[in-house]
Design a protein around this motif. Structure first.
Motif: not given
Length: 67
Positions: A19-25, A41-42
């Motif tokens: 979810d954080l990656l989708k929000q570009k964090y 994620v791994d």
């Protein structure tokens, strides 16, 4: 913002990372186990035990947030 997610390869940690990656964090994970079914994620996970001082030395200290 750079976020460290501890337990990143657990069920909740994996979903949080995605979810954080989708929000570009920018994220980094920390976990003692590998996640075979979520390679993204791994790849972003540093492997170690939070109870080990030697493993904690592997971490960058430049995070804006730790979850």
């Amino acid at each position: 913002m750079k976020i460290l997610v501890t337990g990143s390869n657990g069920t909740i940690g994996t979903q949080l990372c995605l979810d954080l990656l989708k929000q570009k964090y920018h994220i980094a994970g920390f976990d003692k186990n590998r996640k075979k079914w979520e390679p993204l994620v791994d790849e972003l996970t540093i492997f170690g035990d939070l109870l080990s001082f030697q493993d904690l030395k592997k971490l960058d200290t430049n995070f804006d947030m730790i979850v």
